[in-house]
Design a protein around this motif. Structure first.
Motif, PDB file in Angstrom:
ATOM      1  N   ILE A 144       1.984  21.156  15.071  1.00 43.92           N
ATOM      2  CA  ILE A 144       2.148  21.220  16.528  1.00 43.92           C
ATOM      3  C   ILE A 144       3.474  20.578  16.957  1.00 43.92           C
ATOM      4  O   ILE A 144       4.127  21.052  17.890  1.00 43.92           O
ATOM      5  N   TYR A 145       3.915  19.521  16.257  1.00 44.68           N
ATOM      6  CA  TYR A 145       5.185  18.883  16.620  1.00 44.68           C
ATOM      7  C   TYR A 145       6.350  19.849  16.406  1.00 44.68           C
ATOM      8  O   TYR A 145       7.253  19.952  17.238  1.00 44.68           O
ATOM      9  N   LYS A 161       6.196  23.143  16.222  1.00 48.00           N
ATOM     10  CA  LYS A 161       6.090  24.260  17.177  1.00 48.00           C
ATOM     11  C   LYS A 161       6.604  23.849  18.541  1.00 48.00           C
ATOM     12  O   LYS A 161       7.365  24.582  19.182  1.00 48.00           O
ATOM     13  N   ALA A 162       6.167  22.660  19.002  1.00 48.35           N
ATOM     14  CA  ALA A 162       6.594  22.195  20.324  1.00 48.35           C
ATOM     15  C   ALA A 162       8.116  22.075  20.365  1.00 48.35           C
ATOM     16  O   ALA A 162       8.754  22.532  21.312  1.00 48.35           O
ATOM     17  N   ALA A 163       8.695  21.483  19.315  1.00 42.74           N
ATOM     18  CA  ALA A 163      10.148  21.280  19.313  1.00 42.74           C
ATOM     19  C   ALA A 163      10.893  22.613  19.304  1.00 42.74           C
ATOM     20  O   ALA A 163      11.881  22.780  20.013  1.00 42.74           O
ATOM     21  N   LEU A 164      10.407  23.572  18.516  1.00 44.66           N
ATOM     22  CA  LEU A 164      11.089  24.868  18.440  1.00 44.66           C
ATOM     23  C   LEU A 164      11.059  25.578  19.792  1.00 44.66           C
ATOM     24  O   LEU A 164      12.051  26.177  20.211  1.00 44.66           O
ATOM     25  N   THR A 165       9.924  25.494  20.497  1.00 44.97           N
ATOM     26  CA  THR A 165       9.855  26.178  21.782  1.00 44.97           C
ATOM     27  C   THR A 165      10.552  25.380  22.883  1.00 44.97           C
ATOM     28  O   THR A 165      10.668  25.851  24.005  1.00 44.97           O
ATOM     29  N   LEU A 166      10.996  24.162  22.546  1.00 50.81           N
ATOM     30  CA  LEU A 166      11.837  23.425  23.496  1.00 50.81           C
ATOM     31  C   LEU A 166      13.304  23.593  23.128  1.00 50.81           C
ATOM     32  O   LEU A 166      14.178  22.923  23.664  1.00 50.81           O
ATOM     33  N   GLY A 167      13.568  24.478  22.160  1.00 54.24           N
ATOM     34  CA  GLY A 167      14.951  24.840  21.868  1.00 54.24           C
ATOM     35  C   GLY A 167      15.596  24.123  20.700  1.00 54.24           C
ATOM     36  O   GLY A 167      16.815  24.161  20.567  1.00 54.24           O
ATOM     37  N   ALA A 168      14.798  23.448  19.846  1.00 55.38           N
ATOM     38  CA  ALA A 168      15.406  22.711  18.736  1.00 55.38           C
ATOM     39  C   ALA A 168      15.959  23.666  17.683  1.00 55.38           C
ATOM     40  O   ALA A 168      15.312  24.654  17.345  1.00 55.38           O
ATOM     41  N   GLN A 186      18.381  19.680  14.565  1.00 53.14           N
ATOM     42  CA  GLN A 186      17.695  18.837  15.560  1.00 53.14           C
ATOM     43  C   GLN A 186      16.237  18.637  15.175  1.00 53.14           C
ATOM     44  O   GLN A 186      15.669  17.571  15.373  1.00 53.14           O
ATOM     45  N   TYR A 228      15.226  14.871  15.001  1.00 53.53           N
ATOM     46  CA  TYR A 228      14.463  14.305  16.121  1.00 53.53           C
ATOM     47  C   TYR A 228      12.955  14.449  15.977  1.00 53.53           C
ATOM     48  O   TYR A 228      12.202  13.841  16.725  1.00 53.53           O
ATOM     49  N   VAL A 229      12.489  15.307  15.079  1.00 53.97           N
ATOM     50  CA  VAL A 229      11.049  15.520  14.995  1.00 53.97           C
ATOM     51  C   VAL A 229      10.492  15.197  13.609  1.00 53.97           C
ATOM     52  O   VAL A 229       9.641  14.313  13.466  1.00 53.97           O
ATOM     53  N   PRO A 255      11.235  11.304  12.469  1.00 52.01           N
ATOM     54  CA  PRO A 255      10.353  10.298  13.085  1.00 52.01           C
ATOM     55  C   PRO A 255       8.872  10.554  12.820  1.00 52.01           C
ATOM     56  O   PRO A 255       8.098   9.613  12.690  1.00 52.01           O
ATOM     57  N   ALA A 272      14.152  28.040  23.827  1.00 53.38           N
ATOM     58  CA  ALA A 272      13.883  27.276  25.038  1.00 53.38           C
ATOM     59  C   ALA A 272      13.704  28.164  26.267  1.00 53.38           C
ATOM     60  O   ALA A 272      13.259  27.697  27.310  1.00 53.38           O
ATOM     61  N   PHE A 294       0.855  23.808  24.940  1.00 50.65           N
ATOM     62  CA  PHE A 294      -0.258  24.047  24.022  1.00 50.65           C
ATOM     63  C   PHE A 294      -1.555  23.401  24.504  1.00 50.65           C
ATOM     64  O   PHE A 294      -1.558  22.552  25.378  1.00 50.65           O
ATOM     65  N   TRP A 329       5.977   9.022  19.061  1.00 51.19           N
ATOM     66  CA  TRP A 329       6.978   7.963  18.869  1.00 51.19           C
ATOM     67  C   TRP A 329       7.901   7.846  20.084  1.00 51.19           C
ATOM     68  O   TRP A 329       8.790   7.018  20.107  1.00 51.19           O
ATOM     69  N   LEU A 389      18.022  18.014  23.780  1.00 51.33           N
ATOM     70  CA  LEU A 389      18.427  18.993  22.766  1.00 51.33           C
ATOM     71  C   LEU A 389      19.478  19.951  23.325  1.00 51.33           C
ATOM     72  O   LEU A 389      20.408  20.350  22.643  1.00 51.33           O
TER      73      LEU A 389
END
Lengths: 258, 247
Positions: A147-148, A150-157, A161, A165-166, A169, B73, B79, B87, B100
């Motif tokens: 899910i992390y 997926k969330a990052a990819l759909t936020l444009g990562a 990145q 960033y994901v 961490p 994006a 979800f 974190w 980003l």
């Protein structure tokens, strides 16, 4: 506080047992049985001429140096296994196998290749720790919840990145646990390497105790090895682990029991 | 903005039948479209295809004429499980996408503040995720999606893991926000009531055929009330449709 009382009790029993078994009933030979008083005398002796400090410092430096190389190698190896399906399928099972090899098994090779030198010791340390670090890096990345990502990819990562960033961490808690385990492997491997060479260090001081039939010195060095291991673990890894976990609302209490 | 699904099919490797079969759908700018259907009808698969998280077996997804091949994006997803990063704090999570994209610190701050205030979360901005409630987490996730101001907002049952009260309150908030922003939204839900409450159009998927069974236009004026007779009637009608398609 309770732990200190426990330790005092333990030393008292040890001294009592020594007194009864060696001095009163002569069950054991004095040269085969250390005593708290003997260890303390040995401690003062080795401190006086600065040998214990020098040996500890040398071992610690070698341990940290070897660990640093092992860490770099292990992380690189772990990342390669993670990124390549081919390595994942073929190399990882092999590494898992090699990882079960006790580090002392690398000693013959290291002597043949590097002689009785510091490099030989470092080689044993790296071989002893790098593989376990590689495995834990691969596992840590694999255990990142999808899910992390997926969330990052759909936020444009983008790929970079995403890792920075994901994934990094997200796998940090597991990574630190792996690094901690790597350290304990490295420290053990260091002793396996040091007992074979003549460079000053804790392992060599231990063997010297054996050669001089000074069982108190052997015992003292063993205690120092344990103590250094515990201090590094508690002062660096356990604290880092607890900080990371508590920041995320996960209790770190269970993780420092091994 | 226009979203066009053209003859979209998806068959999974372990299956001998299309989960989605020849789906054709167009979504206009500013439209709120809900997809409903019995469980297993491929609702979430449809959303994943539009998001670019999965690839169609046949057909294509076109966004402004360009084929969707990977996530981006311009199609932010919210979800069912919030997907917030544990974190980071509430504020850092909301700023994540903007960071980003290379927004300036000031822009990040301003926009995050605007949306966090909209969600009544500004005073919780420095909280870690584990210290806020489930409803607040989902509102944070919504704020994070909204900051992207993407062409298309995709929502995959975002309120269904919450208790009834919280989920009702959140859908009221979503309706209020949508009336203000008029963002294009594709919303997946198993709740017909939720769909009728929110949508301009409700698309019913059939699990038996994997096709669109029916598209119902909801013309009730907003804000809507779930106990209004017209609402109940429409909800009943669509519910019958969904039940009829269930296998």
């Amino acid at each position: 506080m309770g732990f200190i009382i426990f330790l005092i009790l333990l030393v008292a029993i040890w001294q009592g047992g020594y007194w009864i078994g060696v001095e009163l009933l002569h069950w054991w030979k004095p040269y085969a049985m250390p005593s708290p008083v003997g260890v303390a005398e040995s401690f003062l002796n080795l401190c006086e001429d600065g040998r214990l400090l020098e040996a500890t410092a040398n071992s610690l430096l070698r341990g940290i140096g070897g660990y640093a190389i092992a860490l770099a190698t292990g992380v690189l190896l772990g990342l390669s296994i993670h990124r390549s399906n081919y390595l994942q399928k073929n190399l990882k099972p092999l590494i898992l196998g090699i990882q079960t090899l006790p580090s002392v098994c690398w000693v013959p090779f290291s002597i043949l290749w590097f002689g009785l030198s510091t490099q030989a010791i470092l080689f044993v340390v790296v071989m002893g720790a790098a593989f376990s670090i590689a495995i834990s890096v691969d596992n840590a990345i694999k255990n990142v919840q999808p899910i992390y990502t997926k969330a990052a990819l759909t936020l444009g990562a983008n790929k970079k990145q995403l890792y920075r960033y994901v994934i990094f961490p997200a796998c940090l808690p597991e990574l630190v646990t792996g690094m901690k385990q790597g350290w304990s492997f490295a420290w053990r491997a260091l002793m396996a390497g040091e007992v074979m060479t003549t460079s000053i260090g804790l392992g060599q001081t231990l063997i010297m105790g054996r050669d001089l039939a000074d069982i108190n010195q052997v015992m003292l060095v063993m205690l120092v090895i344990v103590l250094v291991g515990i201090i590094i673990d508690k002062c660096i890894f356990s604290i880092a682990e607890r900080r990371i976990l508590s920041k995320r609302g996960l209790s770190g209490r269970n993780t420092d029991i091994e | 903005m226009s979203l066009v699904l053209q003859g979209l099919c998806k068959r999974f490797d372990n299956s001998d039948k299309d989960t989605l079969h020849e789906i054709d759908l167009e979504v206009a700018t500013g439209e709120f479209v809900c997809i409903v259907g019995a469980s297993g009808c491929g609702k979430s698969t449809l959303l994943n295809l539009v998001a670019g998280l999965e690839h169609p077996s046949q057909g294509k997804v076109l966004l402004d004429g360009a084929e969707v091949t990977k996530p981006g994006a311009d199609r932010t997803v919210m979800f069912q499980e919030h997907g917030l990063f544990p974190w980071l704090t509430v504020l850092e999570n909301v700023q994540f996408g903007m960071k980003l994209a290379g927004f300036s610190k000031q822009q990040q701050e301003d926009k995050a503040r605007y949306y966090l205030e909209m969600m009544n979360l500004w005073e919780y901005r420095d909280y870690p995720i584990h210290q806020i409630s489930g409803g607040m987490r989902q509102r944070t996730a919504l704020a994070r999606s909204l900051t992207m101001e993407s062409k298309l907002l995709l929502m995959d049952e975002p309120f269904s893991a919450l208790d009834k009260q919280t989920s009702n309150r959140l859908r009221e908030e979503l309706q209020r926000i949508w009336m203000k922003t008029k963002q294009t939204i594709l919303f997946i839900t198993h709740s017909v009531e939720e769909a009728v409450y929110l949508a301009d159009r409700v698309v019913v998927l059939s699990p038996a055929t994997g096709k669109v069974a029916e598209i119902v236009t909801v013309e009730l004026p907003r804000p809507r009330h779930v106990y209004a007779p017209e609402f109940v009637a429409l909800r009943h009608k669509i519910l019958e449709e969904v039940r009829g398609e269930a296998v």
